[in-house]
Design an enzyme around this catalytic site. Structure first.
Site, PDB file in Angstrom:
ATOM      1  N   HIS A   1       0.836  -1.199  -0.074  1.00  0.00           N
ATOM      2  CA  HIS A   1      -0.101   0.189   0.004  1.00  0.00           C
ATOM      3  C   HIS A   1       0.610   1.241   0.011  1.00  0.00           C
ATOM      4  CE1 HIS A   1       0.416   0.165   4.389  1.00  0.00           C
ATOM      5  NE2 HIS A   1       0.193   1.390   4.244  1.00  0.00           N
TER       6      HIS A   1
ATOM      7  N   GLU B   1       3.349   5.506  -3.455  1.00  0.00           N
ATOM      8  CA  GLU B   1       3.709   6.874  -2.909  1.00  0.00           C
ATOM      9  C   GLU B   1       5.045   7.069  -2.480  1.00  0.00           C
ATOM     10  OE1 GLU B   1       0.557   7.841   0.065  1.00  0.00           O
ATOM     11  OE2 GLU B   1       1.272   9.832   0.434  1.00  0.00           O
ATOM     12  N   ASP B   2       5.690   5.975  -1.689  1.00  0.00           N
ATOM     13  CA  ASP B   2       6.974   6.347  -1.339  1.00  0.00           C
ATOM     14  C   ASP B   2       8.290   5.800  -1.674  1.00  0.00           C
ATOM     15  OD1 ASP B   2       5.727   7.830   0.548  1.00  0.00           O
ATOM     16  OD2 ASP B   2       5.299   5.827   2.299  1.00  0.00           O
TER      17      ASP B   2
ATOM     18  N   ASP C   1     -24.515   1.011  32.050  1.00  0.00           N
ATOM     19  CA  ASP C   1     -23.886  -0.025  31.439  1.00  0.00           C
ATOM     20  C   ASP C   1     -22.445  -0.194  31.587  1.00  0.00           C
ATOM     21  OD1 ASP C   1     -23.188   2.058  29.926  1.00  0.00           O
ATOM     22  OD2 ASP C   1     -23.793   0.988  27.907  1.00  0.00           O
TER      23      ASP C   1
HETATM   24 MN    MN Z   1       0.713   3.451   5.390  1.00  0.00          MN
END
Ligand code: MN
Length: 478
Positions: free
Chosen positions: A59, A63-64, A251
């Protein structure tokens, strides 16, 4: 759900990501790859499908690192590339959502906005939630201003999102970590109150647990019973609602009883009420009327002989799974059905909470494709109150408030819709213009010889779903 041995595709993704993040480190000093691996582990534990697991590993690569989306497509296929692209686009929820304003300036509904931003696949949000969860777990490594920013965004966007997806366990963990950074002083105060209360109630709880267990055993009901501790953030919110009056919080301690089927849920409720006095107005039947996010359970608050107040939550194993894991559990049990559902438009009886997500995904897809959507109708369908009505056999169908008998019929099946001759509501013949009410039992009468009518479009259809099915039938019959 995590397997000791990973599939060759997942192994390949791990190697690919490890190479891509080589030489990168997190704030904590750990090699960067530790983060994608942790996110992978989370979605794996949630029981997600292989593409989602692979996308979780990858993921942050686009981007990186120097990896491109094209690389991912070539190595891992279109689906994975699509998911990674969604996560990348989303970036932070805020920038992602600013982007959405182009498509959808009229709605503040975060889930829909996020779906539009990410390409309308709910799995992107699942990865994003796992990503956020791991970032929260490792938040202490960041400078204070960043901690506060991420924590605040979590309380505003991600925890409510987890709640809407009925991912209870995730919501609690996210909200409690985030709250401890947003307001550390209050967090510790409340955590203290909860701990002290639990300590003081321990003896009573054990006694009640024993009494209930014996009573259930006498009735030969198979069950599991355990104490459930209230989360700090939910106590904080509840106190805010009740003017900080602790006396209104019933509760703080609850006992949760998990049984095999719905009949046993109601039997158990009856047994508890025969042992202790129920507090009036505090019996909640979320089985007959599930919460909007699909949560089901029976809740009751009782007063024991020694005047202790205690809440019980009663549910089946399946309901428990949904309450804890929500949408992720749905994926696990319904991955197959879900794809089928998408293709055929057939409705599933369980779980009802999937249907609105499908609806939302379809809407988001349309919006992305630049199609015009009637926002007023959309609002009515997605954001207004749902009503729950029943088939004569007792299946629950959720519909937007304002729905008519034909909307119900088309939801059961488009063929049923097509051949409607009349409707019985709660046993009485009724007109097709009758607005359905929460709790109605709706019986659709059909005849093979009847076909869909154009005039229905005027005033007998409310939901876009039914309208679309009807239109398709009309043009086919021409
Ligand atoms: Mn991440």
């Amino acid at each position: 759900m995590s397997k000791a041995r990973k599939s060759p595709r997942i192994e390949k993704a791990i190697q690919f990501a490890t190479a891509a993040h080589e030489g990168q480190f997190r704030r904590s000093g750990d090699p960067y790859i530790s983060h994608p691996l942790a996110v992978m582990k989370i979605v794996e534990d949630w029981g997600m499908d292989e593409d989602t697991i692979i996308a979780a590993v990858l993921h942050d690569t686009v981007e990186d690192t120097s990896v491109t989306l094209q690389d991912i497509k070539e190595q891992f296929g279109e689906q994975v590339a699509f998911l990674v692209d969604g996560v990348t686009k989303l970036g932070t929820a805020r920038s992602g959502m600013r982007d959405i304003d182009t498509y959808l300036p009229q709605t503040r509904d975060n889930l829909l906005r996020l779906l539009v931003a990410t390409g309308s696949d709910i799995r992107v949000l699942i990865i994003k939630l796992a990503d956020r969860l791991h970032n929260l777990r490792t938040l202490s490594a960041l400078p204070p201003d960043k901690q506060k920013k991420i924590a605040k965004e979590t309380l505003e966007v991600f925890a409510p999102l987890a709640d809407r997806l009925n991912m209870g366990r995730l919501r609690v963990e996210m909200a409690d970590i985030a709250f401890s950074y947003v307001n550390p002083k209050r967090y510790h105060e409340l955590a203290d109150i909860i701990e002290k209360y639990n300590l003081s109630a321990e003896k009573t709880m054990q006694k009640i647990q024993k009494e209930v267990s014996e009573a259930l055993g006498r009735e030969k009901i198979k069950f599991q019973i355990s104490g459930r501790v209230k989360s700090v953030y939910s106590l904080h919110k509840k106190l805010a609602k009740h003017n900080q009056n602790m006396g209104e919080i019933y509760d703080l301690t609850a006992l949760r009883i998990i049984v095999n089927d719905i009949t046993d849920c109601y039997l158990t409720l009856g047994i508890i009420h025969s042992l202790y006095m129920p507090m009036s107005g505090r019996i909640k039947d979320y089985i007959a009327m599930p919460k909007q996010n699909g949560y089901q359970s029976l809740h009751t608050t009782v007063i024991t002989k020694d005047k202790k107040i205690i809440e019980f939550q009663i549910r089946t194993h399946e309901m428990h799974e949904y309450a804890e894991r929500g949408l992720a559990a749905s994926f696990y049990y319904n991955e197959q059905k879900l794809t089928e559902n998408y293709k055929t438009g057939k409705i599933q009886h369980l779980p009802t909470n999937l249907l609105w997500i499908t609806e939302l995904q379809e809407t988001a897809a349309k919006l992305r494709a630049g199609k015009k959507i009637d926002i007023k109708k959309l609002r009515l369908n997605l954001f207004a109150d749902k009503i729950f009505v029943y088939t004569p056999k007792g299946d629950i169908i959720d519909l937007p408030k304002g729905s008519l008998p034909l909307d119900f019929a088309y939801r059961l099946h488009s063929e049923i819709g097509e051949h409607v001759t009349g409707v019985k509501i709660n046993g009485k013949m009724s007109s097709l213009n009758t607005k359905l009410q929460h709790g109605d039992i709706v019986e659709i009468l059909t005849s093979k010889n009847r076909t869909a009518r154009e005039s229905w479009l005027l005033d007998k259809i409310f939901t876009p779903h039914a309208r679309q099915k009807l239109r398709a039938q009309l043009s086919r019959n021409k």
